[in-house]
Design a protein around this motif. Structure first.
Motif, PDB file in Angstrom:
ATOM      1  N   LEU A 112      14.991   4.638   2.155  1.00  0.00           N
ATOM      2  CA  LEU A 112      13.715   4.129   3.070  1.00  0.00           C
ATOM      3  C   LEU A 112      14.099   2.804   4.101  1.00  0.00           C
ATOM      4  CD1 LEU A 112      10.607   4.689   0.740  1.00  0.00           C
ATOM      5  CD2 LEU A 112      11.411   5.868   2.730  1.00  0.00           C
ATOM      6  N   GLN A 113      14.924   2.030   3.261  1.00  0.00           N
ATOM      7  CA  GLN A 113      15.265   0.860   3.832  1.00  0.00           C
ATOM      8  C   GLN A 113      16.016   1.088   5.220  1.00  0.00           C
ATOM      9  OE1 GLN A 113      16.808  -1.182   0.761  1.00  0.00           O
ATOM     10  NE2 GLN A 113      15.009  -1.878  -0.247  1.00  0.00           N
ATOM     11  N   ALA A 114      16.664   2.211   5.242  1.00  0.00           N
ATOM     12  CA  ALA A 114      17.491   2.623   6.467  1.00  0.00           C
ATOM     13  C   ALA A 114      16.657   3.070   7.504  1.00  0.00           C
ATOM     14  CB  ALA A 114      18.633   3.633   6.013  1.00  0.00           C
ATOM     15  N   GLY A 115      15.516   3.254   7.283  1.00  0.00           N
ATOM     16  CA  GLY A 115      14.706   3.912   8.468  1.00  0.00           C
ATOM     17  C   GLY A 115      13.325   4.493   8.293  1.00  0.00           C
ATOM     18  N   GLY A 116      12.989   4.262   6.957  1.00  0.00           N
ATOM     19  CA  GLY A 116      11.646   4.953   6.537  1.00  0.00           C
ATOM     20  C   GLY A 116      10.488   4.052   7.134  1.00  0.00           C
ATOM     21  N   TYR A 117      10.433   3.516   8.236  1.00  0.00           N
ATOM     22  CA  TYR A 117       9.434   2.592   8.443  1.00  0.00           C
ATOM     23  C   TYR A 117       9.213   2.481   9.939  1.00  0.00           C
ATOM     24  CZ  TYR A 117      13.625   0.007   9.676  1.00  0.00           C
ATOM     25  OH  TYR A 117      14.949  -0.290   9.967  1.00  0.00           O
ATOM     26  N   ILE A 118       8.186   1.729  10.552  1.00  0.00           N
ATOM     27  CA  ILE A 118       8.007   1.275  11.863  1.00  0.00           C
ATOM     28  C   ILE A 118       8.221  -0.172  12.090  1.00  0.00           C
ATOM     29  CG2 ILE A 118       7.120   3.555  12.576  1.00  0.00           C
ATOM     30  CD1 ILE A 118       4.539   2.139  12.751  1.00  0.00           C
ATOM     31  N   SER A 119       8.836  -0.378  13.141  1.00  0.00           N
ATOM     32  CA  SER A 119       8.949  -1.989  13.330  1.00  0.00           C
ATOM     33  C   SER A 119       8.037  -2.538  13.987  1.00  0.00           C
ATOM     34  CB  SER A 119      10.358  -2.084  14.248  1.00  0.00           C
ATOM     35  OG  SER A 119      11.534  -1.205  13.756  1.00  0.00           O
ATOM     36  N   VAL A 120       7.191  -1.968  14.701  1.00  0.00           N
ATOM     37  CA  VAL A 120       6.054  -2.732  15.276  1.00  0.00           C
ATOM     38  C   VAL A 120       4.797  -2.882  14.411  1.00  0.00           C
ATOM     39  CG1 VAL A 120       6.728  -2.128  17.619  1.00  0.00           C
ATOM     40  CG2 VAL A 120       5.113  -0.431  16.439  1.00  0.00           C
ATOM     41  N   ASN A 121       4.140  -4.013  14.699  1.00  0.00           N
ATOM     42  CA  ASN A 121       2.675  -4.116  14.024  1.00  0.00           C
ATOM     43  C   ASN A 121       1.695  -3.123  14.418  1.00  0.00           C
ATOM     44  OD1 ASN A 121       0.264  -5.000  12.779  1.00  0.00           O
ATOM     45  ND2 ASN A 121       1.033  -6.978  13.289  1.00  0.00           N
ATOM     46  N   THR A 122       0.887  -2.127  13.827  1.00  0.00           N
ATOM     47  CA  THR A 122       0.049  -1.255  14.473  1.00  0.00           C
ATOM     48  C   THR A 122      -1.222  -1.640  14.108  1.00  0.00           C
ATOM     49  OG1 THR A 122       0.428  -0.158  12.361  1.00  0.00           O
ATOM     50  CG2 THR A 122       1.372   0.544  14.033  1.00  0.00           C
ATOM     51  N   GLY A 123      -1.414  -2.764  13.783  1.00  0.00           N
ATOM     52  CA  GLY A 123      -2.755  -3.698  13.568  1.00  0.00           C
ATOM     53  C   GLY A 123      -3.359  -3.254  12.447  1.00  0.00           C
ATOM     54  N   ASN A 124      -4.797  -3.461  12.368  1.00  0.00           N
ATOM     55  CA  ASN A 124      -5.549  -3.213  11.073  1.00  0.00           C
ATOM     56  C   ASN A 124      -6.204  -1.868  11.226  1.00  0.00           C
ATOM     57  OD1 ASN A 124      -4.658  -5.915   9.794  1.00  0.00           O
ATOM     58  ND2 ASN A 124      -6.134  -6.651  11.375  1.00  0.00           N
ATOM     59  N   ALA A 125      -6.922  -1.358  10.082  1.00  0.00           N
ATOM     60  CA  ALA A 125      -7.576  -0.366   9.933  1.00  0.00           C
ATOM     61  C   ALA A 125      -8.604   0.249  11.477  1.00  0.00           C
ATOM     62  CB  ALA A 125      -8.535  -0.243   8.855  1.00  0.00           C
ATOM     63  N   PRO A 126      -9.309  -0.753  11.848  1.00  0.00           N
ATOM     64  CA  PRO A 126      -9.874  -0.064  13.225  1.00  0.00           C
ATOM     65  C   PRO A 126      -9.161   0.189  14.193  1.00  0.00           C
ATOM     66  CG  PRO A 126     -10.706  -2.421  12.473  1.00  0.00           C
ATOM     67  CD  PRO A 126      -9.556  -1.985  11.471  1.00  0.00           C
ATOM     68  N   ASP A 127      -7.983  -0.343  14.067  1.00  0.00           N
ATOM     69  CA  ASP A 127      -7.149  -0.049  15.400  1.00  0.00           C
ATOM     70  C   ASP A 127      -6.384   1.362  15.256  1.00  0.00           C
ATOM     71  OD1 ASP A 127      -7.248  -2.653  16.447  1.00  0.00           O
ATOM     72  OD2 ASP A 127      -5.947  -3.411  14.864  1.00  0.00           O
ATOM     73  N   ALA A 128      -6.458   2.001  14.082  1.00  0.00           N
ATOM     74  CA  ALA A 128      -6.096   3.364  14.030  1.00  0.00           C
ATOM     75  C   ALA A 128      -6.690   4.153  15.116  1.00  0.00           C
ATOM     76  CB  ALA A 128      -6.466   3.797  12.460  1.00  0.00           C
ATOM     77  N   ASN A 129      -8.046   3.990  15.284  1.00  0.00           N
ATOM     78  CA  ASN A 129      -8.887   4.981  16.194  1.00  0.00           C
ATOM     79  C   ASN A 129      -8.257   4.692  17.729  1.00  0.00           C
ATOM     80  OD1 ASN A 129     -10.102   6.115  14.134  1.00  0.00           O
ATOM     81  ND2 ASN A 129     -11.927   4.755  14.356  1.00  0.00           N
ATOM     82  N   ALA A 130      -7.499   3.591  17.946  1.00  0.00           N
ATOM     83  CA  ALA A 130      -7.224   2.933  19.416  1.00  0.00           C
ATOM     84  C   ALA A 130      -6.176   4.396  20.015  1.00  0.00           C
ATOM     85  CB  ALA A 130      -6.781   1.903  19.381  1.00  0.00           C
ATOM     86  N   ILE A 131      -5.542   4.863  19.124  1.00  0.00           N
ATOM     87  CA  ILE A 131      -4.403   5.819  19.491  1.00  0.00           C
ATOM     88  C   ILE A 131      -4.873   7.399  18.952  1.00  0.00           C
ATOM     89  CG2 ILE A 131      -2.047   6.620  19.600  1.00  0.00           C
ATOM     90  CD1 ILE A 131      -1.307   3.800  18.893  1.00  0.00           C
ATOM     91  N   PRO A 132      -5.510   8.134  19.947  1.00  0.00           N
ATOM     92  CA  PRO A 132      -6.070   9.378  19.523  1.00  0.00           C
ATOM     93  C   PRO A 132      -4.901  10.200  18.958  1.00  0.00           C
ATOM     94  CG  PRO A 132      -6.612   9.087  21.548  1.00  0.00           C
ATOM     95  CD  PRO A 132      -5.657   8.219  21.312  1.00  0.00           C
ATOM     96  N   ILE A 133      -5.056  10.975  17.821  1.00  0.00           N
ATOM     97  CA  ILE A 133      -3.860  11.705  17.413  1.00  0.00           C
ATOM     98  C   ILE A 133      -4.440  13.135  17.040  1.00  0.00           C
ATOM     99  CG2 ILE A 133      -2.249  12.317  15.296  1.00  0.00           C
ATOM    100  CD1 ILE A 133      -2.286   9.070  15.216  1.00  0.00           C
ATOM    101  N   PRO A 134      -3.812  14.190  17.728  1.00  0.00           N
ATOM    102  CA  PRO A 134      -4.222  15.692  17.318  1.00  0.00           C
ATOM    103  C   PRO A 134      -4.479  15.681  15.917  1.00  0.00           C
ATOM    104  CG  PRO A 134      -2.464  15.741  18.814  1.00  0.00           C
ATOM    105  CD  PRO A 134      -2.702  14.165  18.292  1.00  0.00           C
ATOM    106  N   LYS A 135      -5.614  16.533  15.513  1.00  0.00           N
ATOM    107  CA  LYS A 135      -5.814  16.708  14.046  1.00  0.00           C
ATOM    108  C   LYS A 135      -4.872  17.712  13.341  1.00  0.00           C
ATOM    109  CE  LYS A 135      -9.057  17.636  10.690  1.00  0.00           C
ATOM    110  NZ  LYS A 135      -8.276  17.486   9.434  1.00  0.00           N
ATOM    111  N   ASP A 136      -3.914  18.469  14.130  1.00  0.00           N
ATOM    112  CA  ASP A 136      -3.190  19.396  13.157  1.00  0.00           C
ATOM    113  C   ASP A 136      -1.858  18.159  13.083  1.00  0.00           C
ATOM    114  OD1 ASP A 136      -4.378  21.608  13.496  1.00  0.00           O
ATOM    115  OD2 ASP A 136      -3.428  22.653  15.253  1.00  0.00           O
ATOM    116  N   ASP A 137      -1.660  17.480  13.989  1.00  0.00           N
ATOM    117  CA  ASP A 137      -0.361  16.493  13.835  1.00  0.00           C
ATOM    118  C   ASP A 137      -0.791  15.592  12.569  1.00  0.00           C
ATOM    119  OD1 ASP A 137       1.052  17.750  15.751  1.00  0.00           O
ATOM    120  OD2 ASP A 137       0.793  16.144  17.065  1.00  0.00           O
TER     121      ASP A 137
END
Ligand code: HEM
Ligand code: FES
Lengths: 223, 247
Positions: free
Chosen positions: B124-149
């Motif tokens: 996991l330490q080798a790459g199982g993460y993302i390097s940017v801050n994606t914000g807090n819970a409300p920010d999750a809706n800022a980027i729409p993601i198709p339901k299937d994905d």
């Protein structure tokens, strides 16, 4: 790209799947040519097919590529299997895999070795003879060609040879029943829906190959 | 209920281990497997013997700490559960039960039934993460993601990293675990950015730490307590191929 081929097992498996699929296509061509033997018991049709295969430019070009495909497949199979064998230094006292995976999937190397043993015999008995003579010739429409039909019928007149042949072909069928869909999974062309379809295709193709090739010795046994 | 237990005992990583036999009686049928071991340890301690060491934490099937290869199967005979959620009623009264640690080159035994699974952390330490801050819970809706994905990513994310896939695989392959992590992030826009680097780094790490290759036997998905599909392995293979073609 070179690193990808040489260094990782995921890369090695990619080339196993490509060569495996290539061998699967080869088998379809091989089977089609072989089956011609049962449609004409004078042997004329089969001899013409053998002559065509031996002289056609495309087939001649594919021959060394086929040998290379086999070689890569076998070398990678050995490398991967040996490596995997060292990954559980202390074995389980009880390890039940019978109902969680298919038998063929757990025995691909054993099945492969069966195919390889037969392949060696097969090359000595058929391919070498056809290439370097020893079958005798026959003349069809003024063209002199190897008498492949005579050679095949002589070999299959020995029941022991027919039995070895059928056993090897069954091994091949098992190898394909797993290999066919596994190759697509390895290439990445599979998901939950496609896996069902591909495993279905794998069993169908394995049965076609196993039954198809076995028809020939059985045909000569009952003839 | 009454059982004969054959339990793997090993003093430490350097010692040679062996199976010890224990008879145990008066086990309630609704005791979990770990509670059964608690009862056994209680008896052992009373007798002044060394209790059996085993891993556990949440005991509600969500942390991935418990392990155990029971009667030849990772997490025992029940389907889609961790060992802490396996109940003694799944066994026959009087049955002999073989209890072994996960066995794999990448999971060395530390003591008795406890193995070192830090190899998973290293992957996991080798790459199982993302390097940017994606914000807090409300920010999750800022980027729409198709339901299937979102669904596929969510399924992959249910992996608790218990190691049952490695434990059951005839090659001790960690492909299902690594695939779940790769596929989870590769299905989401936040994770896609680093997908190329991630898949290469995680595969390299996996191979370095002594796990086998994948023969696609599919045992891992059957034994996985979270039912992670091997479709994720196909996704990993796809991502790996893509990453190497780009480079
Ligand atoms: C005409 C003959 C053959 C065909 C059509 C064939 C086909 C295949 C295919 C399609 C696969 C699946 C690849 C994947 O999982 O991605 C496979 C796997 C395999 N083949 Fe063959 N094969 C043949 C001969 C052989 C031979 C001669 C060996 C010799 C040892 C062999 C050993 C293996 C092994 C060990 C695997 C599994 C590798 C793994 O995933 O660990 N095969 N084969
Ligand atoms: S103890 Fe947490 S999953 Fe079993």
């Amino acid at each position: 790209m070179v690193r990808f081929i040489a260094k990782t097992t995921v890369g090695q498996k990619f080339w196993m799947s490509i060569t495996g699929l290539f061998l699967i296509i080869f088998l379809a061509v091989h089977l089609t040519a072989n089956l011609m033997i049962v449609f004409d018991d004078t042997g004329r049709l089969y001899n013409e097919v053998v002559h065509f295969m031996g002289t056609n430019l495309f087939i001649r070009i594919m021959e060394p590529i086929l040998a290379l495909g086999f070689l890569i497949h076998i070398i990678l199979a050995t490398i991967l299997t040996l490596r995997n064998q060292g990954m559980r230094p202390e074995k389980y006292h009880v390890h039940k895999l019978g109902h969680t995976s298919a038998w063929a999937s757990r025995n691909m190397f054993i099945l492969g070795l069966t195919i390889l043993a037969f392949l060696t015999l097969h090359i000595i008995n058929f391919w070498v003879k056809l290439k370097f003579g020893g079958t005798g010739t026959v003349t069809i429409d003024g063209v002199e060609m190897e008498n492949g039909y005579k050679m095949v019928s002589a070999l299959f007149s020995m029941p022991i040879y027919s039995i070895i042949y059928i056993i090897a072909i069954l091994g091949l069928g098992y190898h394909i029943s797993h290999g066919f869909w596994s190759a697509f999974q390895t290439i990445g062309w599979s998901d939950d829906k496609w896996r069902k379809i591909l495993t279905g295709c794998a069993y169908c193709y394995a049965i076609i190959i196993a039954v198809g090739f076995s028809i020939i010795p059985i045909y000569f046994l009952v003839k | 209920m009454k059982f004969t237990l054959k339990i793997w005992r090993q003093k430490d990583s350097r010692s040679k281990g062996k199976f010890e036999t224990y008879q145990i009686d008066n086990i309630p049928s609704d005791a979990s497997f770990l509670e059964m071991l608690d009862i056994l340890n209680d008896e052992l301690i009373r007798k002044g013997e060394e209790p059996v060491a085993f891993d556990h934490d949440c005991r509600e099937g969500i942390c991935g700490m418990c392990s155990l290869h029971i009667n030849g199967r990772a997490h025992g005979p029940d389907e889609d559960v961790t060992t802490c959620q396996l109940f003694m009623r799944k066994f026959k009264d009087g049955e002999t039960i073989w209890v072994e640690p996960w066995r794999a080159k990448g999971f060395p035994v530390i003591k008795d039934l406890i193995v070192d699974r830090s190899a998973f952390d290293k992957i996991l330490q080798a790459g199982g993460y993302i390097s940017v801050n994606t914000g807090n819970a409300p920010d999750a809706n800022a980027i729409p993601i198709p339901k299937d994905d979102a669904d596929v990513a969510m399924d992959a994310a249910t992996c608790i990293g218990c190691g049952a896939c490695v434990a059951t695989c005839k090659n001790s392959s960690a492909m299902l675990f690594v695939a779940a992590k790769v596929s989870h992030l590769a299905h989401l826009p936040q994770g896609k950015i680093e997908a190329t680097r991630r898949v290469k780094a995680m595969v390299d790490k996996m191979e370095e730490l002594g796990f086998g290759s994948c023969t696609n036997t599919g045992s891992c998905e059957v034994e996985c307590p979270k039912n992670i599909s091997i479709a994720h392995i196909a996704k990993l293979n796809r991502e790996f191929l893509k990453a190497n073609l780009e480079a």
